[in-house]
Design a protein around this motif. Structure first.
Motif, short mmCIF file in Angstrom:
data_model
loop_
_atom_site.label_atom_id
_atom_site.label_comp_id
_atom_site.label_asym_id
_atom_site.label_seq_id
_atom_site.Cartn_x
_atom_site.Cartn_y
_atom_site.Cartn_z
N LEU A 278 11.88 11.91 7.96
CA LEU A 278 12.30 11.49 6.62
C LEU A 278 12.45 9.97 6.53
O LEU A 278 11.97 9.35 5.57
N VAL A 279 13.11 9.38 7.52
CA VAL A 279 13.30 7.92 7.52
C VAL A 279 11.96 7.21 7.60
O VAL A 279 11.73 6.19 6.92
N SER A 280 11.05 7.70 8.42
CA SER A 280 9.73 7.07 8.55
C SER A 280 8.99 7.10 7.22
O SER A 280 8.39 6.09 6.81
N CYS A 281 9.01 8.23 6.53
CA CYS A 281 8.35 8.32 5.22
C CYS A 281 9.02 7.41 4.20
O CYS A 281 8.34 6.77 3.38
N LEU A 282 10.34 7.34 4.26
CA LEU A 282 11.07 6.47 3.34
C LEU A 282 10.75 5.01 3.60
O LEU A 282 10.60 4.21 2.66
#
Length: 385
Positions: A278-282
């Motif tokens: 999730l953090v990587s996509c964000l």
């Protein structure tokens, strides 16, 4: 790859050499979380404080007090009339309950005793307190009636029967069982601190990424880009190095903030693998947004002004500063068109509902769509010649 890594390392070193970077990346998010998240109220129930003045001081008056206390909705303290008045006038308590003399006698005579409840004008729980007291009196009246009937049938002393019934019924738990539906027993609800921690981490990571992507415009303005293009490094390698540095800087910031809030503030972020995805996509979406903004301005100064305006306004709309539930319906629907909303949706699923990576597929897909749109437009509009 070596050239891309060297460019990324150089940009990261340049970023962290500035003391103000640490304040922006770590100090400000924690400060905002502290202010808006209610750090010191975390884990506390904030029950209203009520004093009880028992002028009757009998078994049934004490039974009423114990019955109300057993509800667990308020904090009750036994005081005399003078102390209760003093606390009330100093606004140290939300109100006080007074049981007048003759409370028990009226109950034994099948009468409803008068109970005085005095509350502050600003106390919104007055109706709740009144209902609790009334329900408790009804319960005691039933017990008294039952004890009187049993005494007539068996011939035992009323006091003995009454004491026995009070003893038997005082420990009866509530018949309502509260069940929290969650995918994990580790957490049940997303506290205000957790929500604000996630929200402000997103906001300040976006601001940091905005500053980082502004390096591309600075390189064009200062002529650094032209000098680097004269070396054997290709444009693809240059862009790759810059984008990699942006991504790593964002992960360092996000990772450290998540670790601090988990260890110091006891924020539970949920499934580790799902958080990484999730953090990587964000971060990819945030980098894309920075390049998108850079494609429509002429200088890093303009990007900073317009970029901060866009980020702060969309953070307000996306639920970073306050819960979305308090916003009008049309604004809640509009929030779906900003990436912060989907980032918070993902964190809510992981932190509050104990979800895993499969449960955040939808927010991840939406963030990747934002990323594709931002990067496509941004890369097409940025010119370095």
């Amino acid at each position: 790859m070596k050239r891309i890594g060297a460019i990324a390392a150089f940009e990261m070193k340049r970023m962290f050499q500035k003391p103000q970077s640490f304040l922006l990346m770590f100090g400000m998010p924690l400060l905002f979380t502290f202010i808006f998240g209610g750090l010191f109220s975390e884990g506390e129930e904030n029950k209203p404080i009520i004093s009880v003045v028992d002028l009757d001081n009998t078994l049934l008056s004490k039974t009423l007090i114990d019955e109300v206390k057993s509800k667990g909705l308020v904090d009750f303290y036994i005081d005399d009339s003078q102390t209760a008045d003093l606390k009330f006038n100093d606004q140290k308590i939300s109100g006080y309950v007074q049981l007048n003399s003759g409370f028990e006698i009226e109950l034994l005579d099948n009468k409803t005793p008068e109970v005085v409840f005095v509350s502050q004008a600003s106390f919104e729980g007055a109706t709740m307190i009144e209902q609790i007291i009334n329900d408790s009196i009804v319960k005691i009246q039933i017990g008294v009636t039952a004890s009187s009937f049993y005494q007539k049938v068996t011939g035992e002393e009323l006091k003995v029967v009454q004491d026995q019934i009070v003893e038997e019924t005082s420990g009866i738990p509530t018949s309502v069982e509260t069940v929290t539906v969650t995918k994990s027993n580790e957490v049940a609800t997303m506290s205000n601190l957790t929500a604000r921690s996630a929200g402000f981490t997103i906001m300040f990571v976006m601001i940091s990424m905005l500053i980082s992507t502004g390096v591309l415009l600075e390189a064009r303005q200062s002529g650094v880009w032209y000098r680097m293009m004269s070396t054997p490094v290709s444009r693809t390698e240059l862009l790759g190095g810059y984008l990699l540095s942006f991504f790593l800087i964002g992960w360092i910031q996000f990772g450290i903030l998540m670790l601090i809030t988990k260890v110091v503030f006891h924020v539970n972020w949920g499934n580790l693998l799902a958080n990484i995805v999730l953090v990587s996509c964000l971060l990819l979406c945030t980098i894309g947004l920075g390049l998108f903004i850079a494609g429509f301005v002429k200088s890093s100064e303009q990007q900073s002004v317009f970029g901060n305006l866009i980020i702060i306004s969309t953070c307000m709309l996306g639920g970073v500063y306050w819960p979305l539930e308090i916003m009008p319906d049309f604004m809640q629907q509009a929030a779906r068109f900003v990436p912060q909303y989907w980032g918070l949706e993902g964190f809510t699923e992981l932190a509050a509902r104990g979800g895993n990576i499969l449960d955040i597929i939808y927010p991840i897909c939406v963030l990747l769509i934002f990323t594709g749109v931002f990067l496509t437009i941004g890369m097409k509009r940025i010119r370095f010649e």
